[in-house]
Design an enzyme around this catalytic site. Structure first.
Site, PDB file in Angstrom:
ATOM      1  N   HIS A  24      39.032 -43.057  13.963  1.00  0.00           N
ATOM      2  CA  HIS A  24      37.745 -43.622  14.386  1.00  0.00           C
ATOM      3  C   HIS A  24      37.406 -44.867  13.577  1.00  0.00           C
ATOM      4  O   HIS A  24      37.094 -45.934  14.131  1.00  0.00           O
ATOM      5  CB  HIS A  24      36.646 -42.565  14.218  1.00  0.00           C
ATOM      6  CG  HIS A  24      35.271 -43.024  14.569  1.00  0.00           C
ATOM      7  ND1 HIS A  24      34.588 -42.576  15.670  1.00  0.00           N
ATOM      8  CD2 HIS A  24      34.415 -43.905  13.947  1.00  0.00           C
ATOM      9  CE1 HIS A  24      33.402 -43.143  15.733  1.00  0.00           C
ATOM     10  NE2 HIS A  24      33.279 -43.954  14.687  1.00  0.00           N
ATOM     11  N   GLU A  25      37.481 -44.753  12.257  1.00  0.00           N
ATOM     12  CA  GLU A  25      37.106 -45.879  11.398  1.00  0.00           C
ATOM     13  C   GLU A  25      38.131 -47.008  11.479  1.00  0.00           C
ATOM     14  O   GLU A  25      37.768 -48.188  11.514  1.00  0.00           O
ATOM     15  CB  GLU A  25      36.947 -45.407   9.949  1.00  0.00           C
ATOM     16  CG  GLU A  25      35.811 -44.436   9.740  1.00  0.00           C
ATOM     17  CD  GLU A  25      34.458 -45.004  10.146  1.00  0.00           C
ATOM     18  OE1 GLU A  25      34.257 -46.232  10.017  1.00  0.00           O
ATOM     19  OE2 GLU A  25      33.601 -44.238  10.610  1.00  0.00           O
ATOM     20  N   HIS A  28      37.519 -49.176  14.516  1.00  0.00           N
ATOM     21  CA  HIS A  28      36.465 -50.184  14.333  1.00  0.00           C
ATOM     22  C   HIS A  28      37.040 -51.442  13.681  1.00  0.00           C
ATOM     23  O   HIS A  28      36.809 -52.564  14.135  1.00  0.00           O
ATOM     24  CB  HIS A  28      35.345 -49.642  13.444  1.00  0.00           C
ATOM     25  CG  HIS A  28      34.412 -48.691  14.119  1.00  0.00           C
ATOM     26  ND1 HIS A  28      33.812 -48.960  15.333  1.00  0.00           N
ATOM     27  CD2 HIS A  28      33.943 -47.468  13.728  1.00  0.00           C
ATOM     28  CE1 HIS A  28      33.018 -47.942  15.661  1.00  0.00           C
ATOM     29  NE2 HIS A  28      33.099 -47.029  14.713  1.00  0.00           N
TER      30      HIS A  28
END
Length: 220
Positions: A24-25, A28
């Site tokens: 997820h990170e 980004h």
């Protein structure tokens, strides 16, 4: 309520959670780099190394407390990836894509875990450890997807909404960022998030993922 606190039970949940948060990170940061901002990349945050993203409270303590409490929703968070929105080629619209990259990665991961679950059951390789992990992978990723899409800054949904609103309304929404975490805590304690956001949207995405893997079910 979960009553099995063995190392195996912890691993069943910890492995998919670490993958879910790490990817997820990193997503980004990867999206930001593709759209013109190298900040996260230069700081080593576009990485699949969990140590780069783990937050002791959000990644470990909160999920563990939810598991032990038998919560129907599994949520957590990592250290936010730094993004310099001014460096994006089209800051307003590109910020939307950067924000969506994280939840989007969770949606894809949930599909993959569901596919693994279907294959394990369909091929009669019903090993409890692996099927439980696949199930946990689906639930963790759906939980993170839905929770992070709350339309309140600094959550991803708040970033998306801010990028889509006209400038004046966007600036007004952004001013809520310093209070966003406390607003969400209040909504959680009153049950609003669970009943009006987490539960219906989780069911929606679970249904959508089930539709997507339907061809796989027919094969296996």
């Amino acid at each position: 309520m979960i009553t099995d606190y063995s190392i195996q039970a912890v691993a069943i949940n910890a492995i998919p959670l670490i993958f879910a948060i790490t990817i997820h990170e990193a997503a980004h940061g990867y999206a930001a780099r593709q759209l013109g901002d190298n900040t996260a990349y230069m700081l080593g945050r576009v990485s699949l190394n969990p140590a780069k993203h783990i937050d002791p409270v959000g990644t470990i303590l909160i999920p563990l407390m939810l598991i032990l409490a038998g919560s129907p929703f599994l949520i957590g968070y990592a250290k936010p990836v730094p993004v310099n929105y001014g460096k994006l080629r089209k800051p307003k619209i590109d910020s939307v894509w950067v924000a969506l990259a994280g939840p989007g990665s969770n949606f894809i991961q949930a599909i993959i875990w569901m596919a693994i679950w279907v294959i394990l059951l369909g091929t009669r390789l019903d090993e409890p450890f692996f099927t439980s992990m696949a199930r946990a992978g689906v639930l963790w990723n759906i939980g993170l997807l839905v929770f992070n899409m709350l339309p309140i800054p600094p959550f991803d949904g708040g970033r998306v909404l801010s990028g889509l609103l006209p400038i004046r309304q966007s600036m007004a929404l952004d001013r809520l960022e310093r209070w966003g975490f406390f607003i969400v805590l209040a909504l959680m304690f009153t049950g609003v998030i669970g009943s009006l956001w987490m539960e219906p949207l989780s069911q929606f995405f679970l249904g959508l993922i089930n539709v997507i893997v339907t061809p796989l079910r027919l094969i296996f």
